[in-house]
Motif scaffolding. Structure first.
Motif, PDB file in Angstrom:
ATOM      1  N   GLU A 174     -25.694 -14.760 -23.170  1.00  0.00           N
ATOM      2  CA  GLU A 174     -25.567 -13.925 -24.366  1.00  0.00           C
ATOM      3  C   GLU A 174     -26.754 -14.273 -25.264  1.00  0.00           C
ATOM      4  O   GLU A 174     -27.300 -15.384 -25.194  1.00  0.00           O
ATOM      5  N   ARG A 206     -25.614 -11.956 -16.434  1.00  0.00           N
ATOM      6  CA  ARG A 206     -24.300 -12.452 -15.994  1.00  0.00           C
ATOM      7  C   ARG A 206     -24.112 -12.128 -14.524  1.00  0.00           C
ATOM      8  O   ARG A 206     -24.385 -11.010 -14.093  1.00  0.00           O
ATOM      9  N   GLU A 208     -22.158 -10.899 -12.519  1.00  0.00           N
ATOM     10  CA  GLU A 208     -20.950 -10.070 -12.507  1.00  0.00           C
ATOM     11  C   GLU A 208     -20.665  -9.551 -11.100  1.00  0.00           C
ATOM     12  O   GLU A 208     -21.569  -9.120 -10.396  1.00  0.00           O
ATOM     13  N   PHE A 216     -22.465   0.494 -16.733  1.00  0.00           N
ATOM     14  CA  PHE A 216     -21.476  -0.060 -17.672  1.00  0.00           C
ATOM     15  C   PHE A 216     -21.504  -1.586 -17.651  1.00  0.00           C
ATOM     16  O   PHE A 216     -21.477  -2.248 -18.680  1.00  0.00           O
ATOM     17  N   ARG A 217     -21.518  -2.152 -16.467  1.00  0.00           N
ATOM     18  CA  ARG A 217     -21.536  -3.615 -16.338  1.00  0.00           C
ATOM     19  C   ARG A 217     -22.566  -3.985 -15.273  1.00  0.00           C
ATOM     20  O   ARG A 217     -22.407  -3.655 -14.104  1.00  0.00           O
ATOM     21  N   THR A 218     -23.627  -4.643 -15.675  1.00  0.00           N
ATOM     22  CA  THR A 218     -24.717  -4.940 -14.749  1.00  0.00           C
ATOM     23  C   THR A 218     -25.073  -6.422 -14.804  1.00  0.00           C
ATOM     24  O   THR A 218     -24.629  -7.145 -15.697  1.00  0.00           O
ATOM     25  N   PHE A 221     -28.690  -7.043 -18.647  1.00  0.00           N
ATOM     26  CA  PHE A 221     -28.440  -5.947 -19.577  1.00  0.00           C
ATOM     27  C   PHE A 221     -28.996  -6.353 -20.930  1.00  0.00           C
ATOM     28  O   PHE A 221     -29.273  -7.528 -21.177  1.00  0.00           O
ATOM     29  N   GLN A 223     -28.627  -6.814 -24.861  1.00  0.00           N
ATOM     30  CA  GLN A 223     -27.634  -6.978 -25.918  1.00  0.00           C
ATOM     31  C   GLN A 223     -28.286  -6.852 -27.283  1.00  0.00           C
ATOM     32  O   GLN A 223     -29.470  -7.159 -27.447  1.00  0.00           O
ATOM     33  N   GLU A 225     -27.153  -8.347 -30.875  1.00  0.00           N
ATOM     34  CA  GLU A 225     -26.100  -9.158 -31.489  1.00  0.00           C
ATOM     35  C   GLU A 225     -26.498  -9.595 -32.894  1.00  0.00           C
ATOM     36  O   GLU A 225     -27.679  -9.801 -33.197  1.00  0.00           O
ATOM     37  N   GLU A 293     -14.369  -1.370 -23.754  1.00  0.00           N
ATOM     38  CA  GLU A 293     -15.163  -1.991 -24.820  1.00  0.00           C
ATOM     39  C   GLU A 293     -16.592  -1.453 -24.882  1.00  0.00           C
ATOM     40  O   GLU A 293     -17.293  -1.420 -23.870  1.00  0.00           O
ATOM     41  N   LEU A 294     -16.971  -1.079 -26.087  1.00  0.00           N
ATOM     42  CA  LEU A 294     -18.367  -0.740 -26.338  1.00  0.00           C
ATOM     43  C   LEU A 294     -19.012  -1.850 -27.158  1.00  0.00           C
ATOM     44  O   LEU A 294     -20.088  -2.342 -26.832  1.00  0.00           O
ATOM     45  N   GLU A 333     -19.362 -11.868 -35.915  1.00  0.00           N
ATOM     46  CA  GLU A 333     -20.328 -11.471 -34.888  1.00  0.00           C
ATOM     47  C   GLU A 333     -20.071 -10.055 -34.355  1.00  0.00           C
ATOM     48  O   GLU A 333     -19.125  -9.858 -33.598  1.00  0.00           O
ATOM     49  N   GLY A 337     -23.838  -3.942 -26.279  1.00  0.00           N
ATOM     50  CA  GLY A 337     -24.840  -3.783 -25.227  1.00  0.00           C
ATOM     51  C   GLY A 337     -25.627  -2.500 -25.484  1.00  0.00           C
ATOM     52  O   GLY A 337     -25.034  -1.427 -25.594  1.00  0.00           O
TER      53      GLY A 337
END
Ligand code: GAP
Length: 463
Positions: A174, A206, A208, A216-218, A221, A223, A225, A293-294, A333, A337
């Motif tokens: 992260e 990650r 994953e 969507f999930r890679t 990616f 971020q 934050e 989740e977005l 926080e 993504g």
């Protein structure tokens, strides 16, 4: 439009028009990895820039940061990632499919129309659910699983070219930790005072194992934050939390133009919430396979700074100049993504009009987001005067905007290509342009065409 096929349509459009390609495709691709093509790179950059403008540049209480992807390995020990940043995995002993146990269970109950939430359950509890319900392997339909076990998501790497001196390091899981470990330097080197926030955009990694929902999930990616630091004795966290919720909502609906009805807030219950968080809420988008989740919003207290103070031995406290009180700031926080926002933006802006051969596909993107704000065409490519004039229009507009160029095929085909990448305006330079200095401007959404004088073109496009 059948909801189940929307993802397929977006995947096809992304490939066809240069938004996203399967990564390393000539070698057969790499699971959960994608490359962003010319249009994708522009759209990503526009989302990233809007976020930075809104949350860093436009706020006097915010500063930016660009920390390393490879941080000291102790950072990840202190943050808890080395010990507990993991997903529960399960393997099919028959066909060797590896899957996330929570996804296996949730999908199974979803298919029976009895949705359940698995987050917060232990490996043993998940094992029990799989066994008691005899959940079959989604790939081979057999029931012969290993036990559920933890799988750490951090990507390991090593530092040093000589094997003896190699030491284990991690690609950041992260961007947030880079902010915590730079906190003291930021306090010491800038004029910030509490409450203030630090924003950062960058790649995270990650390991994953997921069921291909496109980007969507890679594995890697981008971020964006923010760690918003405040004195818990002087600032109440609840109103701050609400303010952040409002800013996030306003960004997604106002700046990205996403329909409010496709968004919702969902608070984590005690089981799901991390132990150090006092409150976590996710802004969820209605993806074709359900609300997911977005953008997460968490009140992480002083957990991270405490951990880094303990592990590094460096005093990270700040001093209240009014009474000399020393304390560790707390943080709220907002973590999102950019690549997930990218996917949402495509899904939400996708439009079809008409049917069959006549069907028109376009992306109703906000002008600030569109890969090209405007495209310029010479009516034909073999008339030097037209091409030269169009080239001049391109050069003038590209001082301000990202501009597309097309001189191939007929105008209808060019419009179709620009519609599919969401270009708000197409400008055609034709014979009349040479006579009276006007061009045809065609609007993406209404498809209306207007003659506009060249000297008014920039202000017309800026509307
Ligand atoms: N610092 C908190 C944090 O990283 P997270 O919920 O794990 O929280 C924040 O991630 C956001 O990053 C998510 O809401 C999501 O938008 C995005 N994200 C997380 N993992 C991702 C992945 N593997 N691929 C794409 N986006 C991801």
């Amino acid at each position: 439009m059948a909801e189940q096929t929307l993802t397929d349509k977006i995947v096809a459009l992304c490939k066809r028009r240069g938004f996203v390609y399967p990564s390393s495709e000539i070698y057969g691709g790499l699971a959960n990895s994608y490359d962003y093509g010319p249009m994708g790179a522009n759209l990503l950059r526009n989302i990233r820039n809007l976020w930075w403008k809104e949350f860093v540049e436009k706020r006097p209480d915010m500063v930016g940061l660009d920390s390393s992807i490879i941080l000291h390995p102790m950072v990840w020990k202190a943050s808890g990632h080395v010990d507990s940043f993991s997903d529960a995995m399960i393997d099919c002993k028959e066909c060797k499919t590896r899957t996330r146990a929570d996804h296996l269970i949730e999908d199974y109950f979803e298919s029976k129309k009895e949705p359940i939430k698995v987050e917060g359950k232990t490996e043993d509890q998940m094992d029990q659910i799989v066994q008691e319900n005899k959940i079959p392997c989604p790939a081979c339909k057999k029931f012969n699983w290993t036990k559920v076990r933890k799988f750490n998501l951090l990507f390991e790497t090593s530092i040093g070219i000589v094997p003896e001196s190699e030491s284990k390091a991690y690609l950041r899981g992260e961007t947030a930790q880079g902010i915590f470990v730079s906190f003291k330097n930021i306090m010491d080197s800038t004029r910030v005072k509490l409450p203030f926030g630090v924003g950062q955009i960058g790649k995270s990694f990650r390991n994953e194992i997921t069921k291909g929902n496109f980007v969507f999930r890679t594995l890697e990616f981008e971020q964006a934050e923010i760690e918003y630091f405040f004195d818990p004795e002087k600032t109440e966290w609840e109103p701050l939390f609400e303010n952040w919720k409002n800013s996030m909502w306003e960004f997604v609906t106002g700046k990205l133009g996403v329909k409010g009805e496709n968004l919702r807030w969902r608070a984590h219950d005690d089981e799901e919430r991390s132990f150090y968080s006092k409150r976590t809420e996710d802004m969820e988008y209605k993806f074709p396979w359900g609300f997911k989740e977005l953008w997460g919003l968490a009140y992480r207290t002083d957990y991270d700074l405490t951990q880094h103070e303990n592990f590094s031995g460096v005093d990270l406290k700040v001093v209240d100049s009014s009474d000399g009180r020393k304390f560790l700031p707390h943080v709220i926080e907002p973590a999102v993504g950019i690549t997930r926002m990218f996917f949402m933006t495509l899904l939400d802006s996708y439009r079809e009009e008409g049917e069959g051969e006549e069907m028109r596909i376009y992306l109703a993107l906000k002008p600030d987001l569109a890969p090209y704000r405007v495209a310029v065409f010479p009516l034909v490519s073999n008339k030097v005067e037209l091409v030269e004039k169009a080239d001049q229009v391109f050069k003038d507009l590209s001082q301000i905007y990202s501009v597309g160029w097309d001189d191939r095929g007929n105008i209808g085909k060019r419009y179709r290509a620009q519609d599919e990448i969401g270009t708000p305006y197409c400008v055609t330079v034709d014979y009349q342009t040479l006579e009276d200095g006007t061009v045809t401007v065609r609007d993406r959404d209404s498809m209306k065409q207007e003659r506009v004088a060249l000297e008014e073109l920039q202000s017309y496009i800026a509307r």
